[in-house]
Enzyme design. Structure first.
Site, PDB file in Angstrom:
ATOM      1  N   ASP A 184       0.836  -1.198   0.000  1.00  0.00           N
ATOM      2  CA  ASP A 184       0.000   0.000   0.000  1.00  0.00           C
ATOM      3  C   ASP A 184       0.876   1.256   0.000  1.00  0.00           C
ATOM      4  OD1 ASP A 184      -2.734   1.100   0.315  1.00  0.00           O
ATOM      5  OD2 ASP A 184      -1.941   1.898   2.192  1.00  0.00           O
ATOM      6  N   GLU A 190      14.669 -15.250   0.018  1.00  0.00           N
ATOM      7  CA  GLU A 190      15.143 -16.362   0.855  1.00  0.00           C
ATOM      8  C   GLU A 190      14.141 -17.509   0.874  1.00  0.00           C
ATOM      9  OE1 GLU A 190      15.828 -15.185   4.853  1.00  0.00           O
ATOM     10  OE2 GLU A 190      17.057 -13.483   4.237  1.00  0.00           O
TER      11      GLU A 190
HETATM   12  C1  NOJ Z   1      -4.508   2.881  -1.058  1.00  0.00           C
HETATM   13  C2  NOJ Z   1      -5.640   1.948  -0.762  1.00  0.00           C
HETATM   14  O1  NOJ Z   1      -5.963   1.240  -1.923  1.00  0.00           O
HETATM   15  C3  NOJ Z   1      -6.771   2.794  -0.261  1.00  0.00           C
HETATM   16  O2  NOJ Z   1      -7.961   2.059  -0.153  1.00  0.00           O
HETATM   17  C4  NOJ Z   1      -6.365   3.404   1.051  1.00  0.00           C
HETATM   18  O3  NOJ Z   1      -7.375   4.283   1.497  1.00  0.00           O
HETATM   19  C5  NOJ Z   1      -5.062   4.188   0.937  1.00  0.00           C
HETATM   20  N1  NOJ Z   1      -4.072   3.487   0.178  1.00  0.00           N
HETATM   21  C6  NOJ Z   1      -4.479   4.484   2.296  1.00  0.00           C
HETATM   22  O4  NOJ Z   1      -4.046   3.308   2.910  1.00  0.00           O
END
Ligand code: NOJ
Length: 542
Positions: free
Chosen positions: A214, A257
């Site tokens: 993310d 790994e």
């Molecule tokens: C991207 C994620 O796909 C989204 O749903 C989220 O709100 C933001 N990152 C923050 O984590």
């Protein structure tokens, strides 16, 4: 200890079809109205039958759900609403038994304000050493009442929130690029690195095949946290900083790994394709989502441009491109493609813009054949294989997405693409589960259930099943390259070796098909042998 990587790797990820499961909305196994791992376990055969190589699950960790699970309170456990660690292990095993790999979401930019570190940092007050794991700063102005800099949260409003000291006085501010419930980690601190390496190992030891990272570009902040002063520098001081690559080089060594090619998929929304490709160098991430393609309008020249740019950016680093049409953050593409403006931009979701759903569906069918035949990997967001649309008429009081509140009620956010899946039956909750679903489904979805569509050879589901089945059996599809065919304006056509062509007619008139041995699949019937407007065909060439 895991075995060292062998040279006999499958490189499975280079051409994988990956199905995105938003757990909360996929299938509810215990009747509480919220999707869970029990529900997903029961639906694994459905996913296998679709012809999927891997599942990517949105965050499944304990979370107060301030941002749909992207506010993680514990990285080594499962959200109780979703199930247990035992069920997660069972899911990994059962998926593997069906030949499906499991990719989980890792959220390293920020955690939840209920994460034990953050709770401790608040409870211990200004002198707490734990504060160094986050970005706590004194405010500006005489009484510190102004945020430390002018950065804005991606969900709207300032990216800083002021704390209250244990003695009740106003305290320092902390940084959150997203909602205040999502404090950013400070990746200049060694302990943050060690913690995430340990988290990666925790899940790799349990057999996960990869991680979707993310906000992969956000971890490192520019020294001094400089103000933007109304400018938009490239890179931004909170995105795509050079130091982030060293983190992924380290993560890559950890994953390597383990046996069986465990992978990283980056989520980066970056304007520059070359900077984007730097994340995909051989010792960093394996692949990343192609959001330029997702945001591109349904126009032949624009799509051709994005496809060419994508291939050109990926080639020098030897990474496979990916093709994405929808996910849990964007307006579903059946809706987008039915509008006058078919592009996607977070700045304006075009909420309730007039939409021709028949046209959107027709184009979505053609787009399915385009994306599944382009070189590289492809993502399918749950429900797109049923042709589900964005639910835009959700009552405002039901909206859960923080974007709605943080934008001052100007952006209706992402709930409309997160509506629970209709599995069968004639009325809501359409066998999503026994209880009332956490977000209501439209009555009209009675014609779009997996049950109805499985029985209809002309349905979107049947199209996806046919396309993904062929994608597996056709040697030409998946990883590799393409050669463009020039069939005139408004037409996207390419061949892939051996013996395959995809033709997509985005013009307003039917076109003749190029010479071919047979037609493998079309997104709509041919008319007198011609390919109608907004239709795609897969051809066998001699
Ligand atoms: C991207 C994620 O796909 C989204 O749903 C989220 O709100 C933001 N990152 C923050 O984590």
């Amino acid at each position: 200890m895991a075995e060292a990587k062998t040279t006999t790797t499958t490189r499975w990820w280079r051409g994988a079809a990956i199905y995105q499961v938003y757990v909360r909305s996929f299938a509810d196994g215990n009747g509480d109205g919220v999707g869970d791992l029990q529900g997903l376990l029961r639906k694994l055969p459905y996913i296998a039958e679709l012809g999927i190589d891997a599942i990517w699950l949105n965050p499944w960790y304990p979370s107060p759900m301030a941002d749909g699970g992207y506010d993680v309170a514990d990285y080594r456990a499962i959200e109780p609403l979703f199930g247990s660690l035992v069920e997660a292990e069972k899911l990994i095993d059962e998926a593997h038994a069906l030949g499906i790999k499991i990719i989980i979401d890792i959220v390293p930019n920020h955690c939840s304000d209920q994460h034990p570190w953050f709770l401790q940092a608040i409870a211990e007050g200004p002198d707490s050493p734990v504060r160094e794991l986050f970005w706590f700063k004194p405010g500006k102005g005489e009484d510190g009442s102004e945020p430390p800099n002018d950065w804005q949260s991606r969900f709207g409003g300032p990216a800083w929130t002021r704390t209250t000291n244990p003695d009740g006085t106003a305290g320092d501010w902390y940084l959150h690029l997203y909602s205040p419930e999502q404090p950013d980690f400070n990746w200049t601190n060694r302990r943050v690195h060690d913690e995430f390496e340990d988290i990666l190992r925790f899940w790799l030891d349990r057999g996960v095949d990869g991680f979707r990272i993310d906000v992969a570009d956000g971890l490192v902040k520019e020294d001094g946290l400089p103000d933007l002063n109304g400018e938009t520098p490239e890179p931004l001081p909170f995105s795509d900083q050079d130091g982030v690559h060293e983190i992924y080089r380290h993560w890559r060594r950890v994953a390597d790994e383990y046996p069986g090619e465990r992978i990283f998929v980056g989520e980066m929304w970056l304007p520059d394709p070359e900077r984007f490709a730097r994340y995909l160098r051989a010792d960093e991430l394996h692949s990343a989502f192609n959001f330029d393609f997702l945001g591109c309008p349904w126009e032949a020249s624009a799509l051709r441009g994005v496809i060419d740019d994508t291939l050109a950016a990926h080639a020098p680093v030897g990474a496979p491109p990916t093709w994405v049409l929808s996910n849990h953050d964007v307006t579903r593409h059946v809706t987008r493609y039915g509008r006058a403006d078919t592009s996607f931009d977070f700045g304006d979701r075009q909420h309730l813009a007039p939409t021709d759903f028949d046209l959107g569906t027709r184009r979505a069918r053609a787009a399915a054949l385009l994306t599944t035949s382009l070189p590289g990997g492809v993502y399918v967001y749950q429900g797109e294989e049923l042709g589900l649309w964005e639910v835009e008429n959700l009552a405002d009081e039901l909206r859960e997405d923080p974007v709605w509140v943080r934008s001052g009620h100007t952006d209706r956010g992402r709930d409309g693409c997160r509506i629970p899946i209709p599995w069968g039956g004639a009325e809501p909750p359409f066998r999503f589960g026994d209880g009332t679903a956490w977000l209501p489904q439209p009555e009209e979805w009675s014609d779009f259930t997996a049950e109805v569509e499985a029985a209809d050879p002309e349905s979107m589901l049947s199209l996806y099943r046919n396309a993904l089945r062929l994608r597996r059996s056709e040697e030409a599809l998946g990883d590799g390259d393409l050669t463009w065919l020039d069939l005139g304006p408004g037409v996207l056509a390419f061949t892939r070796s051996p013996g395959f062509a995809c033709v997509v007619n985005l013009s307003s008139a039917p076109i003749p098909l190029p010479e071919h041995d047979s037609v493998l699949l079309t997104s709509a019937p041919l008319v007198d042998g011609d390919l109608p407007s907004d239709t795609a065909a897969w051809l066998r060439l001699s």
